[in-house]
Design an enzyme around this catalytic site. Structure first.
Site, PDB file in Angstrom:
ATOM      1  N   CYS A 253       0.838  -1.256   0.265  1.00  0.00           N
ATOM      2  CA  CYS A 253      -0.048  -0.106   0.037  1.00  0.00           C
ATOM      3  C   CYS A 253       0.717   1.243   0.082  1.00  0.00           C
ATOM      4  O   CYS A 253       2.045   1.257   0.535  1.00  0.00           O
ATOM      5  CB  CYS A 253      -0.920  -0.139   1.265  1.00  0.00           C
ATOM      6  SG  CYS A 253      -2.017   1.351   1.411  1.00  0.00           S
TER       7      CYS A 253
ATOM      8  N   ASP B 131       0.423   3.827   1.775  1.00  0.00           N
ATOM      9  CA  ASP B 131       0.359   4.312   2.852  1.00  0.00           C
ATOM     10  C   ASP B 131       1.675   4.676   3.606  1.00  0.00           C
ATOM     11  O   ASP B 131       2.776   3.937   3.614  1.00  0.00           O
ATOM     12  CB  ASP B 131      -0.287   3.267   3.922  1.00  0.00           C
ATOM     13  CG  ASP B 131      -0.700   3.936   5.452  1.00  0.00           C
ATOM     14  OD1 ASP B 131       0.035   4.341   5.837  1.00  0.00           O
ATOM     15  OD2 ASP B 131      -1.583   3.791   5.724  1.00  0.00           O
TER      16      ASP B 131
ATOM     17  N   ARG C 251       2.967   4.625   6.229  1.00  0.00           N
ATOM     18  CA  ARG C 251       3.699   3.925   7.350  1.00  0.00           C
ATOM     19  C   ARG C 251       4.129   2.637   7.188  1.00  0.00           C
ATOM     20  O   ARG C 251       4.235   2.040   7.970  1.00  0.00           O
ATOM     21  CB  ARG C 251       2.271   4.015   8.523  1.00  0.00           C
ATOM     22  CG  ARG C 251       1.790   5.347   8.897  1.00  0.00           C
ATOM     23  CD  ARG C 251       0.502   5.215   9.690  1.00  0.00           C
ATOM     24  NE  ARG C 251      -0.470   4.881   8.962  1.00  0.00           N
ATOM     25  CZ  ARG C 251      -1.737   4.844   9.299  1.00  0.00           C
ATOM     26  NH1 ARG C 251      -2.111   4.978  10.476  1.00  0.00           N
ATOM     27  NH2 ARG C 251      -2.738   4.496   8.334  1.00  0.00           N
TER      28      ARG C 251
ATOM     29  N   HIS D 267      -2.125  -4.194   4.936  1.00  0.00           N
ATOM     30  CA  HIS D 267      -2.291  -3.669   6.266  1.00  0.00           C
ATOM     31  C   HIS D 267      -3.465  -3.500   6.972  1.00  0.00           C
ATOM     32  O   HIS D 267      -4.558  -3.076   6.249  1.00  0.00           O
ATOM     33  CB  HIS D 267      -1.252  -2.644   6.519  1.00  0.00           C
ATOM     34  CG  HIS D 267      -1.832  -1.408   5.760  1.00  0.00           C
ATOM     35  ND1 HIS D 267      -2.170  -0.182   6.845  1.00  0.00           N
ATOM     36  CD2 HIS D 267      -1.916  -0.778   4.518  1.00  0.00           C
ATOM     37  CE1 HIS D 267      -2.587   0.671   5.750  1.00  0.00           C
ATOM     38  NE2 HIS D 267      -2.561   0.399   4.598  1.00  0.00           N
TER      39      HIS D 267
ATOM     40  N   CYS E 127      -6.005   0.129   6.915  1.00  0.00           N
ATOM     41  CA  CYS E 127      -5.955   0.779   5.707  1.00  0.00           C
ATOM     42  C   CYS E 127      -7.100   1.566   5.091  1.00  0.00           C
ATOM     43  O   CYS E 127      -8.295   1.295   5.213  1.00  0.00           O
ATOM     44  CB  CYS E 127      -5.783  -0.335   4.420  1.00  0.00           C
ATOM     45  SG  CYS E 127      -5.454   0.052   2.894  1.00  0.00           S
TER      46      CYS E 127
HETATM   47 CO    CO Z   1      -3.427   1.196   2.988  1.00  0.00          CO
END
Ligand code: CO
Length: 211
Positions: A42, A44, A46, A98, A101
């Site tokens: 992803c 993202d 993090r 994750h 998400c």
């Molecule tokens: Co995500």
């Protein structure tokens, strides 16, 4: 100091340090890459793989997008897979979803016609296939379970792709594995989907394909 200034300053310091501590390291890397893993994850901020799995530069070939989707009609996904498998001969493909998400939550909460909504339609297909199971769960568990099912679905999309199937057919090592990352404790968990051959994948899905 602005973020961009900080970024450039950090880079300058990092470059100085690595050239001092490991002379020749960057020169060696500049000659060729031989990554051990293709990472499909992803976007993202993090969940970047570099810090999660602690492998050195040159080890991980990365593709990331919203909600770690391997879209079989997306030229970007296909080009990454083709280059990783056919050119770099990467032996491991890791699909990493994750918990927490934003893409999964968005897919569950609303739909629309903006680009991210259209992209997440692919996640809604996964939801629809498993609606009976998912609808019995409270909201957080539902999102977490959809994140897991999404990983399995993307592993499936990679395994059924001709790029991977042709590689298996010619005896090339390609191990496709699904994992999920917990942003709360920083741990990766295996999801029980790992395929090293067309036969193993077909046995799992109970399907038969002719190549
Ligand atoms: Co995500």
């Amino acid at each position: 100091m602005s973020s961009i200034k900080q970024m450039l300053e950090n880079n300058r310091k990092w470059s100085e340090r690595i050239r001092k501590e490991s002379p020749g390291y960057l020169e060696t890397l500049s000659n060729a890459q031989t990554p051990e893993i293709l990472w499909v994850g992803c976007s993202d901020s993090r969940v970047g793989p570099d810090q999660l799995i602690g492998l050195p530069m040159g080890s991980v070939f990365v593709h990331r997008n919203v909600a770690n989707i391997f879209a079989t009609n997306d030229l970007n996904c296909l080009a990454v897979l083709e280059y990783a498998v056919d050119e770099l001969k990467v032996p491991n493909i890791v699909v990493c979803g994750h918990y927490g998400c934003g893409g999964v939550h968005a897919a569950l909460e609303h739909s629309g016609v903006q680009p991210v909504d259209l992209w997440l339609d692919q996640l809604r297909f996964v939801y629809n296939r498993h609606a009976e199971e998912l609808n019995q769960l409270p909201p957080t568990e539902r999102a977490n379970r959809l994140a897991e099912l999404n990983v399995e679905s993307q592993v499936h999309n990679i395994c059924r792709n001709t790029i991977v199937r042709e590689a298996w057919k010619r005896g090339q090592e390609v191990n496709v594995i699904g994992v999920i990352y917990d942003i709360h404790d920083g741990l990766l968990k295996q999801l029980g989907v790992e395929f090293r051959s067309r036969e193993a994948w077909e046995a799992h899905y109970g399907e038969s394909f002719s190549v």
